[in-house]
Enzyme design. Structure first.
Site, PDB file in Angstrom:
ATOM      1  N   SER A 115      45.518  38.656  29.879  1.00 25.03           N
ATOM      2  CA  SER A 115      45.086  38.874  31.246  1.00 25.03           C
ATOM      3  C   SER A 115      44.607  40.319  31.438  1.00 25.03           C
ATOM      4  O   SER A 115      43.632  40.737  30.814  1.00 25.03           O
ATOM      5  CB  SER A 115      46.216  38.495  32.205  1.00 25.03           C
ATOM      6  OG  SER A 115      45.763  38.398  33.524  1.00 25.03           O
ATOM      7  N   SER A 116      45.287  41.115  32.250  1.00 23.83           N
ATOM      8  CA  SER A 116      44.902  42.514  32.400  1.00 23.83           C
ATOM      9  C   SER A 116      44.919  43.229  31.049  1.00 23.83           C
ATOM     10  O   SER A 116      44.056  44.055  30.757  1.00 23.83           O
ATOM     11  CB  SER A 116      45.864  43.221  33.361  1.00 23.83           C
ATOM     12  OG  SER A 116      45.635  44.612  33.373  1.00 23.83           O
TER      13      SER A 116
END
Length: 420
Positions: A115-116
């Site tokens: 994700s991030s």
């Protein structure tokens, strides 16, 4: 003469290491470490923390003798702007610390994240190709598409060409003339947080352009993971080196951290190739701590299925009956050895750790958030690039890895050395 035996504690995490920068750094050095170990920078998701990324590679580091660095984002998310500054520069200082203090191999430094952390991996590979030899990107956006800084925000124009995406990477490190990092991409088609389209296609276009690849340079295959079936395209350069691997799975959600992919990332990095080691103790996890691949291991199913251990183009081959993890598994049961037989093994359990979830969609920070948490650390979520449960009905996967105690032989050797 009687020898008094006392157990020795296995390796543990060093938290908030003083490496000379402001971005917090945690470091894991296994008991049994290579003489010149590789390094994996493990990058957490939005609303997570450095501890959430501890367990992803810990069992694999115990088995293969590499170091793990887990940075802590300065805000809710990592600032994945592709530039040679800020959190990205701080992470390169962490790497340099590992090289200086622990004799790490500067040619075997890799980044991986979900994700991030996946977005940050793309940014690090773009901005610091002189530091990173490769990266594994689990559900991210292409370098240059992250617009939120330390908050959630991304924009991926569907009409941007491959050359334009490639130019973003080249401009991030304009003076670099060497070989670019190798890249492994993962995305699920049911991702509604960092949407599968247009992000996955844009990532493939970007790195294909940067690495000078075309479709004729790729071989396609499928392999059964846990629980997904992955469609893989393996790209080799003119020298026959595997430099890009793209993987997508129908119906897989945004959260890929608990789906048995970390062992395959280690295979892609080449860190599963054993090297001479130093130190004593039971740092490498054995069969008692490993996960059982029954019902959960990745099998090299289908004609030409992908093997987890092969380091050639796509790692083809492998055992048709799946990757058993009787040796060298993750003590938490989240990943198996997978490095010696086909496929990336994952245990039937897989620990989960904290973190809140969101059901954000599109390219803005808006979206209904679902602050469901499970165990471990938890943090509030502002609609960021944390894990959505809407498509999978599963909570975010982290990893809590049990520590192993040293073996009798190691203790005896240490006692003898101290006596000498």
């Amino acid at each position: 003469m009687l020898l008094t035996i006392s157990p020795s504690l296995a390796a543990s995490w060093q938290t908030r290491v003083n490496y000379g920068g402001n971005t917090p750094m945690d470091l894991y050095v296994p008991d049994k470490v290579d003489a010149s170990p590789g390094v994996v920078v493990s990058l957490h998701y939005c609303s997570g923390n450095a501890g959430n990324a501890h367990g992803w590679f810990q069992g694999l580091a115990d088995q293969h003798g590499f170091l793990i660095i887990t940075p802590q984002a300065g805000g809710n998310c990592f600032d994945a702007t592709p530039a040679r500054s800020g959190e990205r520069e701080a992470i390169t200082k962490m790497v340099q610390y590992a090289i200086t203090q622990h004799h790490a191999d500067p040619t075997r430094v890799f980044a991986a994240g979900a994700s991030s952390g996946a977005c940050m991996t793309n940014a690090l590979l773009a901005a610091y190709p002189d530091v990173f030899a490769g990266g594994s990107v689990l559900a991210g956006v292409p370098a240059g598409a992250w617009t939120g800084g330390n908050a959630y925000g991304w924009t991926t124009p569907a009409n941007r060409t491959a050359a334009q995406w490639g130019d973003i990477v080249r401009k991030a490190s304009p003076n670099f003339t060497g070989a670019r990092p190798r890249v492994q991409l993962w995305h699920g088609t049911a991702d509604t947080t960092l949407n599968y389209e247009p992000n996955f296609a844009a990532e493939v276009s970007q790195w294909s352009d940067v690495l000078g690849l075309s479709h004729s340079d790729s071989k396609t295959s499928t392999f059964k993971g846990s629980p997904d079936t992955w469609n893989r395209a393996s790209f080799t350069n003119a020298a026959g080196t595997l430099v890009l691997e793209s993987n997508y799975a129908q119906g897989a959600p945004h959260d890929l951290s608990g789906r048995g992919l970390w062992a395959d990332a280690v295979r892609f990095f080449g860190l599963d190739m054993d090297a001479p080691s130093t130190g004593e103790g039971a740092g490498g996890a054995d069969g008692t701590g490993g996960s059982d691949a029954s019902g959960g291991g990745s099998s090299a199913s289908g004609a030409g299925g992908q093997g987890g251990s092969a380091s050639g183009a796509g790692g083809q081959g492998g055992s048709a009956n799946g990757a058993t993890s009787g040796t060298g598994g993750d003590a938490s049961g989240s990943t198996g050895s997978g490095a010696t037989t086909g496929g990336a093994a994952q245990g039937t359990g897989g620990a989960t750790t904290g973190g809140s979830t969101s059901n954000a969609s599109g390219s803005t920070a808006s979206g209904d958030s679902d602050p469901t948490t499970t165990g471990g650390d938890s943090a509030s979520d502002d609609g960021g690039c944390s894990f959505s449960v809407a498509s999978s009905g599963q909570l975010p996967g982290g990893a809590l890895v049990g520590l192993l105690v040293a073996g009798l032989g190691a203790v005896v050797r240490r006692r003898r050395q101290s006596a000498a």
